[in-house]
Scaffold this motif. Structure first.
Motif, mmCIF file in Angstrom:
data_model
loop_
_atom_site.group_PDB
_atom_site.id
_atom_site.type_symbol
_atom_site.label_atom_id
_atom_site.label_comp_id
_atom_site.label_asym_id
_atom_site.label_seq_id
_atom_site.Cartn_x
_atom_site.Cartn_y
_atom_site.Cartn_z
ATOM 1 N N THR A 456 0.855 -1.184 0.000
ATOM 2 C CA THR A 456 0.000 0.000 0.000
ATOM 3 C C THR A 456 0.891 1.233 0.000
ATOM 4 O OG1 THR A 456 -1.715 -1.147 1.260
ATOM 5 C CG2 THR A 456 -1.816 1.244 1.215
ATOM 6 N N TYR A 457 0.603 2.155 -0.908
ATOM 7 C CA TYR A 457 1.376 3.398 -0.983
ATOM 8 C C TYR A 457 0.422 4.577 -0.934
ATOM 9 C CZ TYR A 457 4.565 7.056 -2.503
ATOM 10 O OH TYR A 457 5.307 8.202 -2.572
ATOM 11 N N GLU A 458 0.689 5.506 -0.011
ATOM 12 C CA GLU A 458 -0.170 6.682 0.126
ATOM 13 C C GLU A 458 0.253 7.733 -0.904
ATOM 14 O OE1 GLU A 458 -2.220 9.441 3.543
ATOM 15 O OE2 GLU A 458 -0.378 8.334 4.027
ATOM 16 N N ILE A 459 -0.612 7.936 -1.883
ATOM 17 C CA ILE A 459 -0.342 8.901 -2.949
ATOM 18 C C ILE A 459 -0.565 10.320 -2.453
ATOM 19 C CG2 ILE A 459 -1.012 9.608 -5.277
ATOM 20 C CD1 ILE A 459 -2.025 6.762 -5.709
ATOM 21 N N TYR A 460 -1.649 10.493 -1.730
ATOM 22 C CA TYR A 460 -2.038 11.799 -1.217
ATOM 23 C C TYR A 460 -2.767 11.568 0.087
ATOM 24 C CZ TYR A 460 -4.025 16.523 -1.154
ATOM 25 O OH TYR A 460 -4.372 17.791 -0.791
ATOM 26 N N ASP A 461 -3.048 12.589 0.806
ATOM 27 C CA ASP A 461 -3.699 12.490 2.107
ATOM 28 C C ASP A 461 -4.964 11.621 2.024
ATOM 29 O OD1 ASP A 461 -4.382 12.820 4.737
ATOM 30 O OD2 ASP A 461 -5.292 14.801 4.436
ATOM 31 N N GLY A 462 -4.884 10.382 2.522
ATOM 32 C CA GLY A 462 -6.032 9.482 2.539
ATOM 33 C C GLY A 462 -6.186 8.642 1.292
ATOM 34 N N LEU A 463 -5.509 8.979 0.195
ATOM 35 C CA LEU A 463 -5.632 8.231 -1.059
ATOM 36 C C LEU A 463 -4.452 7.286 -1.179
ATOM 37 C CD1 LEU A 463 -7.110 7.774 -3.757
ATOM 38 C CD2 LEU A 463 -5.661 9.591 -4.727
ATOM 39 N N LYS A 464 -4.755 5.979 -1.335
ATOM 40 C CA LYS A 464 -3.704 4.975 -1.362
ATOM 41 C C LYS A 464 -3.854 4.067 -2.575
ATOM 42 C CE LYS A 464 -3.311 4.807 3.695
ATOM 43 N NZ LYS A 464 -3.403 3.934 4.903
ATOM 44 N N LEU A 465 -2.710 3.674 -3.071
ATOM 45 C CA LEU A 465 -2.644 2.666 -4.115
ATOM 46 C C LEU A 465 -2.326 1.337 -3.434
ATOM 47 C CD1 LEU A 465 -2.529 1.876 -7.151
ATOM 48 C CD2 LEU A 465 -0.074 2.388 -7.059
ATOM 49 N N THR A 466 -3.138 0.304 -3.730
ATOM 50 C CA THR A 466 -2.974 -0.973 -3.035
ATOM 51 C C THR A 466 -2.951 -2.121 -4.027
ATOM 52 O OG1 THR A 466 -3.941 -2.438 -1.362
ATOM 53 C CG2 THR A 466 -5.470 -1.173 -2.708
ATOM 54 N N THR A 467 -2.215 -3.157 -3.673
ATOM 55 C CA THR A 467 -2.203 -4.369 -4.482
ATOM 56 C C THR A 467 -2.031 -5.569 -3.575
ATOM 57 O OG1 THR A 467 -1.194 -5.482 -6.383
ATOM 58 C CG2 THR A 467 0.291 -4.346 -4.883
ATOM 59 N N THR A 505 -4.080 -35.207 -7.067
ATOM 60 C CA THR A 505 -4.817 -33.996 -7.450
ATOM 61 C C THR A 505 -3.945 -32.784 -7.138
ATOM 62 O OG1 THR A 505 -6.934 -35.036 -6.913
ATOM 63 C CG2 THR A 505 -6.913 -32.636 -7.115
ATOM 64 N N ARG A 506 -3.807 -31.891 -8.112
ATOM 65 C CA ARG A 506 -3.062 -30.647 -7.911
ATOM 66 C C ARG A 506 -3.953 -29.479 -8.291
ATOM 67 N NH1 ARG A 506 0.812 -34.039 -10.433
ATOM 68 N NH2 ARG A 506 2.558 -34.585 -9.036
ATOM 69 N N ILE A 507 -4.059 -28.511 -7.387
ATOM 70 C CA ILE A 507 -4.885 -27.324 -7.627
ATOM 71 C C ILE A 507 -4.046 -26.084 -7.355
ATOM 72 C CG2 ILE A 507 -6.924 -26.028 -6.903
ATOM 73 C CD1 ILE A 507 -8.250 -28.645 -6.185
ATOM 74 N N LEU A 508 -4.006 -25.187 -8.318
ATOM 75 C CA LEU A 508 -3.284 -23.918 -8.185
ATOM 76 C C LEU A 508 -4.261 -22.789 -8.429
ATOM 77 C CD1 LEU A 508 -0.669 -22.235 -7.913
ATOM 78 C CD2 LEU A 508 -0.392 -22.493 -10.395
ATOM 79 N N ASN A 509 -4.339 -21.876 -7.463
ATOM 80 C CA ASN A 509 -5.223 -20.727 -7.574
ATOM 81 C C ASN A 509 -4.393 -19.452 -7.433
ATOM 82 O OD1 ASN A 509 -8.248 -19.904 -7.544
ATOM 83 N ND2 ASN A 509 -7.337 -18.672 -5.923
ATOM 84 N N LEU A 510 -4.462 -18.575 -8.445
ATOM 85 C CA LEU A 510 -3.728 -17.309 -8.438
ATOM 86 C C LEU A 510 -4.728 -16.167 -8.374
ATOM 87 C CD1 LEU A 510 -1.201 -18.136 -11.296
ATOM 88 C CD2 LEU A 510 -0.783 -18.247 -8.837
ATOM 89 N N THR A 511 -4.472 -15.202 -7.488
ATOM 90 C CA THR A 511 -5.370 -14.066 -7.303
ATOM 91 C C THR A 511 -4.576 -12.773 -7.304
ATOM 92 O OG1 THR A 511 -6.864 -15.408 -5.947
ATOM 93 C CG2 THR A 511 -7.132 -13.030 -5.831
ATOM 94 N N SER A 512 -5.072 -11.812 -8.045
ATOM 95 C CA SER A 512 -4.465 -10.481 -8.070
ATOM 96 C C SER A 512 -5.561 -9.453 -7.855
ATOM 97 C CB SER A 512 -3.771 -10.231 -9.404
ATOM 98 O OG SER A 512 -3.383 -8.870 -9.526
ATOM 99 N N THR A 513 -5.391 -8.599 -6.844
ATOM 100 C CA THR A 513 -6.359 -7.550 -6.542
ATOM 101 C C THR A 513 -5.611 -6.232 -6.383
ATOM 102 O OG1 THR A 513 -7.696 -9.167 -5.338
ATOM 103 C CG2 THR A 513 -8.250 -6.845 -5.047
ATOM 104 N N SER A 514 -5.939 -5.258 -7.200
ATOM 105 C CA SER A 514 -5.233 -3.975 -7.159
ATOM 106 C C SER A 514 -6.221 -2.836 -7.367
ATOM 107 C CB SER A 514 -4.145 -3.908 -8.232
ATOM 108 O OG SER A 514 -3.204 -4.943 -8.066
ATOM 109 N N GLY A 515 -5.845 -1.643 -6.875
ATOM 110 C CA GLY A 515 -6.697 -0.482 -7.082
ATOM 111 C C GLY A 515 -6.394 0.637 -6.118
ATOM 112 N N LEU A 516 -7.387 1.485 -5.928
ATOM 113 C CA LEU A 516 -7.248 2.666 -5.087
ATOM 114 C C LEU A 516 -8.198 2.578 -3.896
ATOM 115 C CD1 LEU A 516 -7.206 5.378 -7.885
ATOM 116 C CD2 LEU A 516 -5.218 4.563 -6.579
ATOM 117 N N THR A 517 -7.727 3.066 -2.751
ATOM 118 C CA THR A 517 -8.581 3.205 -1.577
ATOM 119 C C THR A 517 -8.465 4.646 -1.076
ATOM 120 O OG1 THR A 517 -6.873 2.627 0.066
ATOM 121 C CG2 THR A 517 -8.120 0.823 -0.952
#
Length: 1011
Positions: A456-467, A505-517
């Protein structure tokens, strides 16, 4: 000097300590900061803090997960003492949704939060079992006491007719495979948020229809490194079933009455026998004096132990938590056990505006299962122990097991007498089952790993970029062996010399979640907003083989398999496959609060799924909710009794996707063989209109706290409607297929929930708390498309009835003149019994749905806890009311047609005879049919947990100079059960009871120390 004086006037040092209000102990890791600033301090091991504040500083913000945050005015003093209140005693706990988190006072949805203290150290390897009775509307049924098996969780009833009802499980922001929780350590979980209504689950769109279980793992706190060691051990004891079985004399008398079996063969009344009367009398007397205790042969007292080492600590910039856990459980049935090793490392780092995190877990488990967990079959020891004849001796003089067909391979014949000597050869069911248990294996090795990285990176006061990037991997290897020369090995068709199989049995699950908060407070306004993009990719591969003709010197390995040829009938079988699916989603959430009184929240998620055809592939899901904090209104703000009063309401739409076929919309082909020639042929017809099951739901809730937060109440009312339910449509066999899954049905759930907790007595040294929760759910099928009903095994799917309604012929007793069983006739219009009877059994014509449902409409838990100084005593009872099950166990143990080969319950002695006509047990030799006779009330109350612990006084700990705390605890699980159910365990996640592995009683002791 002027500059120095100015600087002194502008800044000052503020110090203080933070303690727990309940026990006065210091709390390390608490964040203390000046309101409006980014910096701050974290309390040390003794709860102290120190920070620099400017001259314009007005308030201190003190916060820590698990406690109510405080805003403390800064006065002329430079020293402060703060006492935090645990959120276990208020309505202000943190609710984690996986994408965000919020406090209860701003929450608009229905969610239950279960903390680590409620589930830690319970001697169950799977966390799902530990949830039972902890939250209203969350039905947890273990169904089996087999070590390593998962419990079944259903949230607010069944939303699907033919699909699944399993909720979505999320750990640290990524969805995980629910089949692997026995390979994870529940002690690592900090909190579990169970999301129940559409306002919370709509964040998960097409996957949230059955509810969501969100798990947040433990994190490190700043301070010196703290090392902990926890050791626990105990025993598992088998609960006593209510079967009152016959001894040898009673069974021989019953067989004599029914003129079948050994009891009649050796009866003095059998004048047609060619065996001399004296010989018959001697043999019968010999059999009467043998009463084999099959319980002692098949079962044992289980035992378990677990060892856990944890370490946590770090600086204000970098914090870590790590754990290593070893769990070993030996089941109450021979050959059943679980061994598990787990490791976890969570690291968090803060550098200015950047926050980094890593959550990793690795687990390995090895389970050994019994032959069959359910079923009236030779392979199931829980069936064999009751069905076996009481005069059967399983061991020969040399100690070997005597089976029905082991007269070769060096085994002693099954009976010292021959048929010519006048001894009846029986099936030796008990011996055969014991031989199978000793000469076969069913093992499962599982590796589970999750790795989650977030930033998480705070771009501006209260606005963050998250992944958030997550990997969830599982490999399961199931190994199956049947040894040659055994009763089971001879029965293997391919070669009659045992078999060895492997299923991977082999199961692989990949998840990517990114955006702004975005989070901001100004004046009377507070806002939290999220805009995210999520991508999920899942891949699964399967491979299995089964070989035959096992070399007895090479057991439990593929090296022992005989090479197959066209002449030896030992050609191995192989199979497998692979599949994958993907999701892409766009997620938006806005939560706005005005004046701490009024909160409104809206969510929207746009999902695209590869599981659906193109015309249905993308769909939007939404929710809207509101929260009115009534206590903040002027007319209640001065109330001395009332602490919290919140009214919540929400409405939204979700769907169910995780239980769908990956390619159900496509016609598929499969590998076939005809006359020895391989080829491909259609395997499924496909459905181009395949779609999700959509659920719309309304929820209204009230949160109340009063009497200095000593009385806490939460109530919920909800109604959900699910359409597009999966229904299996029957097809003409000329099509080449028997059925097609279509979307046609609708189902509705309406319910009410309540959770009450009260501190009856509360002081610094003594606290007595009572707690209870209850939930009632009314389930009804509202539509089936062009049909109104269709049978589903022993139940009926019918418009107007709940799912799980039993469908059976009504048993009307016994004809006193003939001893034949009687059955109720059915009115063809009302489809109910009309009061008249018949002795002709006709299932399709006489079955009715008057026998209740196997899904309990009412459930909950209640208990109490007492804390006096260092002593803590707590207990929990759970209950499930208003449901019934088909007792298939009793069907075989009270059978007019099976008494010659199986042992029977003592009630069979009351079977009809010409001199005993007033009975509901039909005459021996009559036909035993499936009917309402075997449908029983399965409601139960279970004493689930009793825990006593003692925290060693801090004054004693200080003297050791190396310990920081120590705790001794003792637990009891499944201590007692109150029920009318006459079968095995009433806690069953199926509609038919079939000798499933019962939940054992467990008693354990543990010691937990921190250095």
């Amino acid at each position: 000097m002027l500059l120095a004086g100015s600087a002194w006037a502008q800044n000052r040092t503020i110090t203080g300590t933070v303690t727990d209000k309940a026990d006065g102990k210091p709390i390390p890791g608490v964040t203390v900061r000046v309101q409006g600033s980014q910096g701050g301090a974290v309390t040390t091991e003794n709860g102290s803090f120190s920070l620099i504040a400017g001259s314009d500083a007005k308030n201190l913000i003190i916060s820590y997960i698990g406690y109510v945050s405080q805003t403390l005015p800064i006065t002329s003093s430079n020293t402060y003492r703060v006492s935090l209140v645990s959120d276990d005693n208020t309505l202000s706990e943190i609710i984690v949704t996986g994408y965000t988190q919020t406090s209860k006072v701003r929450n608009v949805s229905a969610a239950s939060v279960i903390t680590n203290s409620q589930i830690a150290n319970i001697p169950q390897p799977n966390f799902t079992t530990r949830l039972q009775g902890q939250a209203p509307g969350v039905n947890v049924l273990s169904g089996t006491g087999q070590p390593g098996s998962n419990a079944s969780i259903r949230i607010r009833g069944s939303n699907s007719i033919a699909g699944g009802s399993t909720p979505l499980y999320v750990i640290d922001g990524i969805a995980v495979d629910e089949a692997t929780f026995s390979t994870m350590n529940p002690n690592d979980y900090e909190s579990i948020s169970i999301l129940k209504d559409a306002s919370a689950t709509a964040l998960y769109g097409s996957r949230g229809g059955n509810g969501v279980v969100v798990i947040k793992t433990r994190r490190g706190v700043a301070g010196k490194v703290k090392v902990g060691y926890n050791v626990q051990g105990g025993i598992d004891l088998r609960t006593q079933a209510k079967f009152d079985m016959m001894n040898s004399s009673q069974l021989l008398a019953l067989q004599e009455q029914g003129r079948a079996g050994a009891g009649w063969t050796y009866s003095a009344l059998n004048t047609a026998s060619t065996i001399p009367a004296a010989r018959r009398a001697a043999i019968r007397d010999s059999l009467s004096n043998v009463n084999t205790n099959w319980d002692d042969i098949f079962f044992r007292d289980g035992k378990f132990q677990q060892h856990e080492v944890t370490a946590s600590g770090g600086s204000e910039q970098t914090r870590f938590f790590s754990s290593f856990n070893y769990y070993d459980q030996e089941g109450i049935a021979l050959r059943s056990n679980l061994n598990r090793y787990t490791m976890r490392l969570n690291v968090d780092h803060t550098s200015g505006k950047l926050n980094l995190g890593l959550q990793s877990n690795l687990g390995w488990s090895k389970s050994n299962f019994i032959e069959s967990e359910a079923g009236v079959a030779l392979a199931n020891p829980f069936a064999a122990v009751y069905l076996a004849l009481p005069w059967e001796n399983p061991y020969g003089p040399d100690g070997r097991i005597l089976t029905a067909n082991n007269t070769t391979n060096g085994f002693r014949p099954f009976n010292p007498y021959t048929a010519a000597n006048g001894v009846l050869a029986d099936s030796r069911l008990g011996s055969n089952a014991l031989d199978r248990l000793n000469n076969s294996t069913l093992k499962t090795d599982q590796i589970k790993s999750t790795v989650i990285a977030n930033a998480t990176y705070e771009i501006y006061d209260g606005l963050k970029l998250t992944t958030n990037l997550g990997l969830d991997y599982r490999q399961t290897v199931q190994e199956r062996s049947i040894f040659p020369g055994s009763h089971a090995g001879v029965s293997v068709q391919n070669g009659n010399q045992g078999s060895y199989g492997n299923n991977v049995t082999r199961i692989l699950n990949l998840t990517s979640t990114s955006g702004l908060t975005y989070a901001k407070s100004w004046g009377l306004h507070e806002i939290n907003a999220n805009a995210l993009v999520e991508a999920i990719r899942n891949r699964e591969s399967l491979f299995n083989y089964n070989g035959f003709g096992i070399n007895p010197k090479l057991l439990n390995t593929p090296a022992g398999i005989t090479a197959g040829t066209n002449t030896n009938s030992m050609i191995p079988t192989v199979g497998g496959g692979k599949t994958e699916y993907g999701f892409t989603s766009f997620i938006g959430l806005v939560n706005y609060t005005y004046n701490k009184k009024y909160t409104i929240q809206g969510t929207y998620r746009y999902d695209g799924s590869s599981k659906l055809p193109e015309q249905n592939r993308w769909h939007g899901f939404y929710s809207i909710g509101a929260n009115w904090n009534i206590k903040q209104e002027d007319f209640l703000s001065q109330s001395n009794f009332l602490n919290t009063l919140i009214l919540r309401a929400s409405y939204g739409e979700t769907a169910t996707a995780q239980n769908q076929s990956n390619f159900g919309y496509l016609p598929t082909y499969g590998n076939v063989s005809y006359a020895g020639v391989s080829g491909i042929a259609p395997a499924s017809p496909g459905n181009p209109d395949y779609d999700w099951e959509y659920t719309k739901g309304l929820n209204i809730g009230v949160d109340f706290a009063g009497w200095d937060n000593r009385l806490r109440v939460t109530t919920e009312f909800y109604r959900t409607n699910t359409k597009n339910n999966f229904i299996s449509q029957q097809l003409s066999l000329t099509s080449g297929f028997g059925s097609l899954s279509i979307n046609a049905g609708s189902i509705r759930n309406t319910g009410i929930e309540a959770n009450v907790s009260v501190d009856v007595l509360a002081s610094k040294d003594f606290v007595w708390t009572l707690n209870a929760n209850i939930a009632y759910n009314k389930n009804v099928i509202t539509d089936l498309g062009q049909a109104t009903e269709y049978p589903a095994g022993t139940s009926i799917i019918r418009v107007g009835l709940p799912k799980g309604s039993h469908y059976a012929v009504g048993y009307a007793g016994v004809d006193p003149a003939t001893g034949d069983p009687l059955y109720f006739n059915v009115d063809p219009v009302t489809k109910e019994s009309n009061g008249t009877t018949t002795n002709v059994y006709n299932g399709p014509a006489l079955s009715t749905a008057e026998w209740g449902t196997y899904e309990a409409p009412t459930s909950g838990g209640f208990g109490t806890s007492v804390r006096y100084k260092g002593f803590n005593l707590s207990t929990l009872f759970v209950f499930f009311q208003g449901f019934s099950m088909f007792n298939n166990e009793s069907f075989f143990l009270s059978s007019q047609s099976q008494f010659s080969g199986y042992n029977q319950q003592t009630r069979m002695a009351n079977a009809w005879t010409p001199t005993n006509t007033n009975t509901n047990i039909a005459r021996l030799g009559s036909s035993r049919q499936f009917s309402s006779f075997d449908i029983e009330d399965a409601s139960f109350i279970r004493w689930r947990n009793l825990t006593l612990s003692y925290d060693i006084p801090q004054a004693w700990i200080t003297k050791t100079k190396f310990l920081s705390s120590a705790r001794i605890y003792a637990m009891g699980q499944n201590i007692g059960t109150w029920t009318k159910w006459t079968g095995f365990d009433p806690e069953n996640n199926n509609n038919i009871a079939q000798f499933k592995y019962p939940a054992p009683r467990n008693f354990s002791l543990g010691i937990q120390v921190n250095f």
